[in-house]
Design an enzyme around this catalytic site. Structure first.
Site, short mmCIF file in Angstrom:
data_model
loop_
_atom_site.label_atom_id
_atom_site.label_comp_id
_atom_site.label_asym_id
_atom_site.label_seq_id
_atom_site.Cartn_x
_atom_site.Cartn_y
_atom_site.Cartn_z
CE1 TYR A 18 65.89 99.44 70.31
CE2 TYR A 18 67.57 98.96 68.68
CZ TYR A 18 66.84 99.87 69.41
OH TYR A 18 67.07 101.22 69.24
CB SER A 26 67.47 101.19 65.33
OG SER A 26 68.67 100.58 65.74
#
Ligand code: NAD
Length: 253
Positions: free
Chosen positions: A158, A145
């Site tokens: 996250y 990510s």
């Protein structure tokens, strides 16, 4: 011929979380490049199955909740039973929980770390053992990510999990390159999937995000398929431990 090194004819690829979003586009891209696919999903991947049938591709539909690691050995056994070997693993399944860091709960920490980092590691470990036994190397591709590189806002677990995944990509690559196993990651930018629907529905955040993307658009799931086919192919045989951003220029800015 150079283009032959991108072909994946007869290869077997496991893709986790391919009922929707990036995982679906990756599974279809790999299938179109010649792979037989093993899809590991929590719920029925009906749309993906339909698309695979339409394209005439082989697709093994396995179900598991990847919050826990206990099912992993049985999943790999079923894949080998069906196809006889495994060549590619894409650790795509992932979740996100949004909350201010000051109020973030232990549950939201553990769930996200479990799916995004712990399962990806233990899935890679068991597949790497299979690759070593087969003796022909293999490819592991993790879906990282922008938050492998940046801090993000209101998504601490996250960020922790995707930063861990980029570190693990390097750690696994260092130990397994000697077995001709290539471990790399793709770090998608801001892509149009379920994972980002909350952001896209928030007019202010949506505008701020779009204003910062040099390509001036959200990514589409298919944007990650080509880079994934490349990393899964012989064309990427000397790439180890790297994370490729597919982000419309977000990190370049
Ligand atoms: P998505 O929510 O559409 O897909 C996530 C997939 O993971 C789904 O198939 C889901 O079923 C699966 N999954 C989640 N928890 C699971 C569990 N416990 N067991 C089994 N499967 C589980 O979102 P997406 O955007 O397609 O996400 C795919 C990957 O890409 C994720 O790892 C995500 O973090 C990453 N990613 C997405 C973006 C983006 O902008 N959309 C950006 C960077 C990284």
């Amino acid at each position: 011929m150079i283009l032959d090194s991108f072909k994946l004819t007869g290869k077997v690829a496991i893709v986790t979380g391919c009922n929707t979003g990036l995982g679906q586009a990756i599974a279809i891209g790999l299938a179109e490049a010649g792979c037989h696919i093993v899809g590991i999903n929590r719920s029925a991947p009906s749309e993906t199955i339909h698309k695979m049938e339409k394209g005439g591709h082989r697709f093994l539909d396995l179900r598991a909740d990847l919050l826990k690691q206990a099912h992993i050995p049985a999943l790999i056994e079923q894949a080998i039973e069906e196809y006889g070997h495994i060549d590619i693993l894409v650790n795509n399944a992932g979740i996100i929980r949004r909350q201010d860091a000051i109020d973030f709960t232990e549950q939201d920490w553990d769930d996200v770390m479990d799916v995004n980092a712990k399962t990806a590691f233990f899935m890679s470990q068991i597949v790497a053992k299979q690759f070593i036994q087969q003796g022909n190397g293999g490819k592991i591709i993790n879906i990282a990510s922008m938050l492998s590189f940046q801090g993000g806002i209101r998504v601490p677990s996250y960020t922790a999990s995707k930063s861990a995944l980029m570190g693990l990509t390097r750690a696994m690559a260092n130990e397994w390159a000697v077995h001709n196993i290539n471990v790399n990651s793709i770090a998608p930018g801001y892509m149009e999937t379920n994972n980002t629907s909350a952001l896209r529905e928030d007019a202010e955040r949506n505008e701020a995000i779009l204003a910062r993307i040099p390509a001036q658009r959200w990514g589409k799931p298919v944007d990650v398929a080509g880079p994934c086919v490349f990393l899964a192919s012989e064309a990427a045989n000397y790439m180890h431990g790297y994370t490729i951003a597919v982000d419309g220029g977000w990190l370049a800015r």
